[in-house]
Design a protein around this motif. Sequence first.
Motif, PDB file in Angstrom:
ATOM      1  N   CYS A  40     -57.634  37.342  13.232  1.00  0.00           N
ATOM      2  CA  CYS A  40     -56.503  36.630  13.363  1.00  0.00           C
ATOM      3  C   CYS A  40     -55.966  35.624  12.443  1.00  0.00           C
ATOM      4  O   CYS A  40     -55.036  35.406  12.181  1.00  0.00           O
ATOM      5  N   CYS A  96     -53.313  35.517   9.590  1.00  0.00           N
ATOM      6  CA  CYS A  96     -51.957  35.383   9.763  1.00  0.00           C
ATOM      7  C   CYS A  96     -51.559  33.985  10.557  1.00  0.00           C
ATOM      8  O   CYS A  96     -50.524  33.501  10.359  1.00  0.00           O
ATOM      9  N   HIS A  97     -52.240  33.698  11.554  1.00  0.00           N
ATOM     10  CA  HIS A  97     -52.102  32.628  12.305  1.00  0.00           C
ATOM     11  C   HIS A  97     -52.685  31.268  12.088  1.00  0.00           C
ATOM     12  O   HIS A  97     -52.609  30.268  12.906  1.00  0.00           O
ATOM     13  N   TRP A 131     -45.827  33.419   9.517  1.00  0.00           N
ATOM     14  CA  TRP A 131     -46.426  34.050  10.873  1.00  0.00           C
ATOM     15  C   TRP A 131     -46.458  33.023  12.028  1.00  0.00           C
ATOM     16  O   TRP A 131     -46.387  32.039  11.808  1.00  0.00           O
ATOM     17  N   ALA A 189     -51.037  44.283  21.759  1.00  0.00           N
ATOM     18  CA  ALA A 189     -50.415  43.989  20.238  1.00  0.00           C
ATOM     19  C   ALA A 189     -51.252  43.523  19.061  1.00  0.00           C
ATOM     20  O   ALA A 189     -50.951  43.631  18.083  1.00  0.00           O
ATOM     21  N   MET A 190     -52.349  43.162  19.517  1.00  0.00           N
ATOM     22  CA  MET A 190     -53.360  42.543  18.463  1.00  0.00           C
ATOM     23  C   MET A 190     -54.676  43.226  18.448  1.00  0.00           C
ATOM     24  O   MET A 190     -55.184  43.782  19.483  1.00  0.00           O
ATOM     25  N   TYR A 207     -52.924  42.569  14.646  1.00  0.00           N
ATOM     26  CA  TYR A 207     -51.769  43.168  14.110  1.00  0.00           C
ATOM     27  C   TYR A 207     -51.952  44.365  13.369  1.00  0.00           C
ATOM     28  O   TYR A 207     -53.004  44.398  12.417  1.00  0.00           O
ATOM     29  N   GLY A 208     -51.549  45.673  13.363  1.00  0.00           N
ATOM     30  CA  GLY A 208     -51.820  46.942  12.840  1.00  0.00           C
ATOM     31  C   GLY A 208     -52.973  47.596  13.344  1.00  0.00           C
ATOM     32  O   GLY A 208     -53.205  48.598  12.781  1.00  0.00           O
ATOM     33  N   ALA A 247     -53.875  47.240  16.974  1.00  0.00           N
ATOM     34  CA  ALA A 247     -53.704  47.078  18.560  1.00  0.00           C
ATOM     35  C   ALA A 247     -54.959  47.822  19.382  1.00  0.00           C
ATOM     36  O   ALA A 247     -55.051  49.015  19.028  1.00  0.00           O
TER      37      ALA A 247
END
Length: 235
Positions: free
Chosen positions: A83, A86-87, A97, A133-134, A136-137, A139
């Motif tokens: 994660c 992005c985060h 992001w 959803a995670m 990302y890409g 999930a």
Amino acid sequence: MVRLRMSKLPRLLSLVMLGLAIGTPALAQSKADAKVGPKYNIGRAPTPEEIRGWDIDVRPDGQGLPEGKGTVAEGEKLFMDNCSSCHGEFGEGNGRWPVLAGGKGSLTSDNPVKTVGSYWPYATTVFDYIRHAMPYGNAESLSANEYYALVAYVLYLNDIISDQNFELNNKNLAATKMPNEQGFIMDDRSTAERSFWQTNPCMKDCLGPVKITSRAMAIDVTPDDSKGGKSRGVE
């Protein structure tokens, strides 16, 4: 005019009656098929196991949570691996992001920062969203234990959990209170807006004559491209 001999009439009537008797079931069947609709013989009914794979939503009260557990410390490593690109390592967000942490007390300001800690109403739905959803890409690629650990770490980043050894599981997640829970209300439109509902809505000539009372140019709110020879559009 065509005349039939009387000797042939009974035989003709017999043939007509036989044809009707044969055709009636077929006609009834065709009507039944028309009600059911066309069949294209594509696909198949899903199995109970496949339905369980899709039916993974979690409600605010915790209904739907899978069995599992994970600690903040376990979630930190998972967050860094899956994660943080992005985060950010601390939920601060990289580039454009989403920011996951911080923003506490900012919702009433001119620049509100909506994060898990400042905005999200229920910890259970944090789990629901992350699992749906995670990463990302990719999930739903992690186990239930890993998702519990990730949620624990995100809550830790927002000071909702303070102990790195805290174990989040399907029994205590619903009891975790979020700072902005009271900022949400139940949808009460069925009562609050009932007086606006119309049984027979207007469908023709519903508005009266339109009267222009002022123009934007008259109160100088229309951009004038001619001033200074410079466009006043989006800069």
